[in-house]
Scaffold this motif. Structure first.
Motif, PDB file in Angstrom:
ATOM      1  N   ALA A  95       0.816  -1.210   0.000  1.00 52.90           N
ATOM      2  CA  ALA A  95       0.000   0.000   0.000  1.00 52.90           C
ATOM      3  C   ALA A  95       0.850   1.260   0.000  1.00 52.90           C
ATOM      4  N   GLY A  96       2.149   1.139  -0.101  1.00 52.22           N
ATOM      5  CA  GLY A  96       3.021   2.311  -0.123  1.00 52.22           C
ATOM      6  C   GLY A  96       4.379   1.981   0.450  1.00 52.22           C
ATOM      7  N   SER A  97       5.343   2.853   0.202  1.00 51.59           N
ATOM      8  CA  SER A  97       6.690   2.641   0.729  1.00 51.59           C
ATOM      9  C   SER A  97       7.421   3.974   0.802  1.00 51.59           C
ATOM     10  N   ARG A  98       8.449   4.022   1.636  1.00 51.85           N
ATOM     11  CA  ARG A  98       9.337   5.185   1.697  1.00 51.85           C
ATOM     12  C   ARG A  98      10.677   4.734   2.272  1.00 51.85           C
ATOM     13  N   GLU A  99      11.719   5.463   1.949  1.00 53.56           N
ATOM     14  CA  GLU A  99      13.030   5.128   2.485  1.00 53.56           C
ATOM     15  C   GLU A  99      13.121   5.511   3.956  1.00 53.56           C
ATOM     16  N   LEU A 100      13.871   4.721   4.699  1.00 54.97           N
ATOM     17  CA  LEU A 100      14.114   4.968   6.116  1.00 54.97           C
ATOM     18  C   LEU A 100      15.572   5.360   6.310  1.00 54.97           C
ATOM     19  N   SER A 101      15.807   6.254   7.244  1.00 54.86           N
ATOM     20  CA  SER A 101      17.185   6.541   7.626  1.00 54.86           C
ATOM     21  C   SER A 101      17.717   5.392   8.468  1.00 54.86           C
ATOM     22  N   ASP A 102      19.027   5.294   8.583  1.00 53.83           N
ATOM     23  CA  ASP A 102      19.623   4.264   9.438  1.00 53.83           C
ATOM     24  C   ASP A 102      19.131   4.417  10.876  1.00 53.83           C
ATOM     25  N   ARG A 103      18.957   5.652  11.296  1.00 50.11           N
ATOM     26  CA  ARG A 103      18.510   5.914  12.666  1.00 50.11           C
ATOM     27  C   ARG A 103      17.081   5.396  12.876  1.00 50.11           C
ATOM     28  N   GLU A 104      16.212   5.621  11.903  1.00 56.32           N
ATOM     29  CA  GLU A 104      14.839   5.127  12.013  1.00 56.32           C
ATOM     30  C   GLU A 104      14.812   3.598  12.042  1.00 56.32           C
ATOM     31  N   ALA A 105      15.641   2.977  11.218  1.00 58.91           N
ATOM     32  CA  ALA A 105      15.687   1.514  11.206  1.00 58.91           C
ATOM     33  C   ALA A 105      16.198   0.970  12.531  1.00 58.91           C
ATOM     34  N   GLU A 106      17.174   1.651  13.116  1.00 57.04           N
ATOM     35  CA  GLU A 106      17.680   1.232  14.427  1.00 57.04           C
ATOM     36  C   GLU A 106      16.570   1.310  15.473  1.00 57.04           C
TER      37      GLU A 106
END
Length: 400
Positions: free
Chosen positions: A198-209
């Protein structure tokens, strides 16, 4: 026309590779308007958590949470990358070789396990990963290979229960690799069909952590280990204070400790960040129900219903139910509403085209499927849609 986006290997939370699934009473799932951000100082002022006879503060979390480098690469990993990508100047070939080496039996032979959390180094050693830990590994290896790799947040199309119209909202993390020519590949350990996205966006390394710590926190909450959940969720919020989902989870933690006012404020904070944060709405309705605050409970149930009716995927689900019952005219009505709400969704248009075909409205069927082909981004979708369009055109010719 189709874009240059392609998929190497699939998808899928609740961050579906572990995904932290949110289950709510009747929700919608389009990205909504974001409210004001939360500054890091607000996290430091969080009310303490009561866990038994212990009171836990934000400061208590500082020294209680290990902070591994999720993307650290060691010498065996460097040698692995060099072995499989050496001498390949073409970035696409390097990506393909690396992907095959990670998944293939001749390389790491990496296996999927929804509970296999970990850093890139841990996954490399044990050969088992969930979606998030696989992303840790592949981002680290791809960057070592000189590729432009980043985490990607994928929102999974919501699914309603046939019995109670309850909604399951999925979130998922995979990897996005952008090549020098602008082509973008999505790399995943457990493929999700494109129609489920239903959608996507890139994540920063900090958000992934932050998601890494959140997963540990939610595991601990499931075991009623409130202190461990608190320490890790505080760390997640420090890294990503504007993530509305984390505030919903904080509310769940406060509620588990019996701190209803703190839970309420957390859910409201989630809604301030994202007015369509449906798990926050339903959790508020549950909380107010527990407290006998019926007027407020009904207000949030009403908000939930309003958002559901504005969700194209809810109407598509109703259309699928009608189609399964053989009521194609009703199915068309539901899909008309779904397409009206989200006219740029090729999957909805294609499904409506098939309904038109079943109703023998071949011109409308061809038009919908042609538009779906123009909107498609994956070659597999384009090929399938073209095959179905050929069936429709043959039927048109036969009727002439």
């Amino acid at each position: 026309m189709a874009s240059s986006t392609m998929v190497l290997a699939g998808y899928i939370p609740r961050w579906r590779g572990r995904g932290w699934w949110f289950v709510a009473a009747a929700l919608a799932a389009l990205a909504g308007c974001a409210g004001a951000g939360v500054d890091g100082a607000a996290i430091e002022r969080l009310p303490p958590l009561r866990s038994g006879d212990t009171t836990l503060t934000v400061a208590d979390a500082a020294d209680r949470v290990p902070r591994p480098d999720l993307l650290q690469v060691d010498e065996p990993m460097r040698q692995f990358v060099a072995h499989y990508t050496a001498g390949q100047s073409n970035s696409r070939l390097r990506l393909m070789s690396l992907h095959q080496a990670v998944r293939g039996a001749g390389g790491l032979g990496l296996q999927y396990d929804p509970f296999a959390e970990g850093t890139a180094r841990e996954v490399f050693r044990r050969g088992v990963a969930n979606c998030l830990s696989y992303a840790n590994l592949f981002v680290a290896l791809a960057r070592e290979a000189g590729l432009d790799a980043s985490y990607q947040w994928v929102e999974v199309r919501p699914q309603w229960s046939r019995v109670s119209e309850r909604l399951q909202v999925g979130l998922h993390v995979n990897v996005s690799v952008r090549l020098r020519d602008g082509t973008r590949y999505m790399v995943d350990i457990d493929p999700l069909p494109s129609r489920e996205m239903a959608g996507s966006r890139e994540l920063s390394d900090r958000e992934a952590e932050a998601l890494y710590y959140n997963n540990i926190a939610m595991d601990a909450l499931g075991r009623n280990e409130l202190a461990t959940a608190w320490f890790h969720l505080v760390r997640a919020l420090q890294l990503s204070p504007a993530n509305a989902h984390l505030w919903v989870n904080l509310g769940a933690l406060y509620r588990a400790s019996g701190q209803h006012r703190e839970a309420e404020r957390s859910y409201l904070q989630a809604l301030d960040l994202d007015s369509t944060e449906y798990p926050a709405m339903t959790n508020l309705a549950v909380l107010y129900g527990l407290e006998g605050r019926e007027q407020e409970r009904q207000y949030w149930l009403g908000r939930v219903e309003t958002h559901r009716q504005m969700n194209p995927y809810y109407h598509a689900w109703q259309g699928d139910e009608a189609a399964a019952a053989g009521d194609w005219q009703a199915a068309l009505g539901h899909y008309d509403r779904a397409v009206e709400l989200l006219p740029g969704d090729g999957h909805l248009l294609f499904s409506r085209g098939l309904i038109h075909y079943r109703l023998n409205d071949l011109g409308a069927a061809a038009l919908d499927i042609e538009q779906a082909i123009d909107l498609a981004t994956l070659q597999s979708d384009i090929t399938y849609y073209q095959q179905q369009l050929e069936v429709v055109r043959k039927a048109q010719l036969a009727g002439v």
